[in-house]
Design a protein around this motif. Structure first.
Motif, mmCIF file in Angstrom:
data_model
loop_
_atom_site.group_PDB
_atom_site.id
_atom_site.type_symbol
_atom_site.label_atom_id
_atom_site.label_comp_id
_atom_site.label_asym_id
_atom_site.label_seq_id
_atom_site.Cartn_x
_atom_site.Cartn_y
_atom_site.Cartn_z
ATOM 1 N N VAL A 139 4.654 20.571 2.874
ATOM 2 C CA VAL A 139 3.454 21.161 3.789
ATOM 3 C C VAL A 139 2.450 20.041 4.019
ATOM 4 O O VAL A 139 2.145 19.863 5.339
ATOM 5 N N ILE A 140 2.088 19.257 3.124
ATOM 6 C CA ILE A 140 0.987 18.170 3.253
ATOM 7 C C ILE A 140 1.502 17.260 4.296
ATOM 8 O O ILE A 140 0.940 16.600 5.367
ATOM 9 N N ASP A 141 2.895 16.805 3.805
ATOM 10 C CA ASP A 141 3.569 15.861 4.967
ATOM 11 C C ASP A 141 3.698 16.212 6.274
ATOM 12 O O ASP A 141 3.276 15.512 7.096
ATOM 13 N N MET A 192 0.802 -1.352 0.195
ATOM 14 C CA MET A 192 0.157 0.099 -0.009
ATOM 15 C C MET A 192 0.940 1.307 -0.027
ATOM 16 O O MET A 192 1.873 1.326 0.649
ATOM 17 N N LEU A 193 0.322 2.400 -0.899
ATOM 18 C CA LEU A 193 1.201 3.551 -0.979
ATOM 19 C C LEU A 193 1.062 4.459 0.290
ATOM 20 O O LEU A 193 0.170 4.862 0.700
ATOM 21 N N ARG A 194 2.318 4.848 0.960
ATOM 22 C CA ARG A 194 2.356 5.787 2.017
ATOM 23 C C ARG A 194 2.215 7.099 1.369
ATOM 24 O O ARG A 194 2.422 7.505 0.107
ATOM 25 N N LEU A 195 1.592 8.187 2.113
ATOM 26 C CA LEU A 195 1.326 9.386 1.678
ATOM 27 C C LEU A 195 2.379 10.037 1.119
ATOM 28 O O LEU A 195 1.998 10.735 -0.149
ATOM 29 N N ARG A 196 3.278 9.909 1.501
ATOM 30 C CA ARG A 196 4.526 10.815 0.999
ATOM 31 C C ARG A 196 4.869 10.446 -0.498
ATOM 32 O O ARG A 196 4.944 11.410 -1.421
ATOM 33 N N PHE A 242 2.724 8.616 -2.368
ATOM 34 C CA PHE A 242 1.416 9.124 -3.171
ATOM 35 C C PHE A 242 1.760 10.636 -3.787
ATOM 36 O O PHE A 242 1.569 10.800 -5.104
ATOM 37 N N LEU A 243 2.123 11.300 -2.698
ATOM 38 C CA LEU A 243 2.406 12.846 -3.333
ATOM 39 C C LEU A 243 3.343 12.989 -4.154
ATOM 40 O O LEU A 243 3.339 13.890 -4.907
#
Ligand code: AHG
Ligand code: MN
Ligand code: MN
Ligand code: MN
Length: 322
Positions: free
Chosen positions: A20-22, A1-5, A7-8
């Motif tokens: 900023v989002i991280d 599964m893709l981690r947020l960072r 994905f960004l």
């Protein structure tokens, strides 16, 4: 599964926006931890002080606000922040590309009864030459938002995010401390069977809104009326999450008690970020008379009446107001 960072990095071509989002995600993990401590850390209850809204702050309103303010101020990409819990914008880094507006703890009246709360955020580009403490820099219509989202502190901690190309949800895996991508291109069901409104304010609404809700309760407004269920969690972030998950309409209507406060909800860090998410997911967002994201803000704590959710039902509400 893709981690947020990760994905960004795949979906966002601006390294500063990714930072900023991280940073928001990292800080919200800490807020989630503070919320689970609650009474154990003696941080429930009132902070015994009033905010610029005239509300009595909860201790966790202040804790969440300070965590976000301090962590964003440490990020070079952030020129300034505005918060429900700060009377004025706070300058951070003079060359930062972004302004971050947030409601650090939404639905905070729920915190002492251990019911869902959340953090709402909105990201704007810092105008050329602007200063992070300059309110005018933040007064951009909602359709200028670069990104928007929330973190919902429920049974799961879930981030809902848009950077202008669809809505994505991430669930916090507490073992590894990572937000993992769960759903992509979330769409709001067009029709719905649920609506959320605080009926105790009915006598203060406009006649058109009273008529709409009367007709709705009699099942006479259209598809929703046939078999509706009424919901009220007293946390906008939870109502909007329910709508993004299974449809619905959320209303916090115009209220004639105080002309200076046409509604309870704040445009800049509640209505606008939720509107960006909702419209990116195919829903609609209106004051009942005009699109929320078209409003030219006059002040960072400006209030607005809110009708948002499944497009079909929002249009019916607007028809009552024409
Ligand atoms: P906040 O806790 O950030 O001040 O926001 C509370 C808002 C919103 O989350 C919710 O929908 C609404 O207030 C609830 O209002 P009532 O208390 O009138 O139900
Ligand atoms: Mn509040
Ligand atoms: Mn709020
Ligand atoms: Mn709040």
């Amino acid at each position: 599964m893709l981690r947020l960072r990760t994905f960004l990095q795949q979906h966002c071509d601006n390294a500063e926006l990714i930072d900023v989002i991280d940073q928001l995600a990292v800080t919200c993990k800490d807020i989630a931890h503070q919320l689970t401590l609650g009474d154990l850390a003696g941080i429930l209850g009132s902070a015994e002080q009033e905010n610029v809204q005239g509300e009595c702050q909860k201790k966790l309103d202040v804790i969440a606000n300070d965590l976000l303010k301090d962590s964003l101020a440490a990020l070079p990409a952030v020129r300034g922040i505005a918060s429900e819990e700060e009377p004025d914008p706070v300058a951070c880094n003079e060359n930062g590309a972004y302004l971050v507006l947030f409601d650090p703890l939404d639905g905070s009246s729920n915190i002492d009864i251990n019911v869902t709360v959340g953090t709402i955020f909105s990201i704007l580009a810092a105008p050329e030459g602007s200063h992070g403490s300059d309110e005018a820099a933040y007064l951009q219509p909602g359709n200028q938002q670069v990104a928007a989202g929330y973190v919902l502190y429920g049974p799961s901690t879930i981030m809902m995010l848009t950077t202008g190309n669809g809505v994505y949800s991430f669930t916090l895996d507490t073992r590894m401390g990572e937000f993992l991508l769960m759903k992509e291109n979330i769409q709001v069901p067009a029709a719905t069977a649920e609506f959320a409104i605080n009926m105790s304010n009915q006598r203060f609404w406009l006649p058109a809104m009273q008529q709409y809700v009367d007709d709705l309760l009699k099942g006479e407004t259209g598809p929703l009326g046939k078999r509706y269920n009424m919901r009220w969690v007293a946390a906008m972030v939870a109502e909007i999450h329910r709508i993004l998950t299974r449809g619905g309409i959320f209303l916090y209507p115009f209220d004639n008690r105080d002309p200076a406060k046409p509604g309870k909800l704040r445009l800049m860090y509640e209505a606008n970020p939720m509107s960006m998410l909702m419209e990116q997911a195919g829903g609609r967002c209106s004051t009942a008379s005009e699109a929320i994201m078209a409003i030219q803000p006059q002040g960072i704590h400006q209030r607005v009446s809110v009708v948002m959710g499944s497009a079909e039902e929002v249009s019916i509400v607007e028809q009552y107001h024409h």
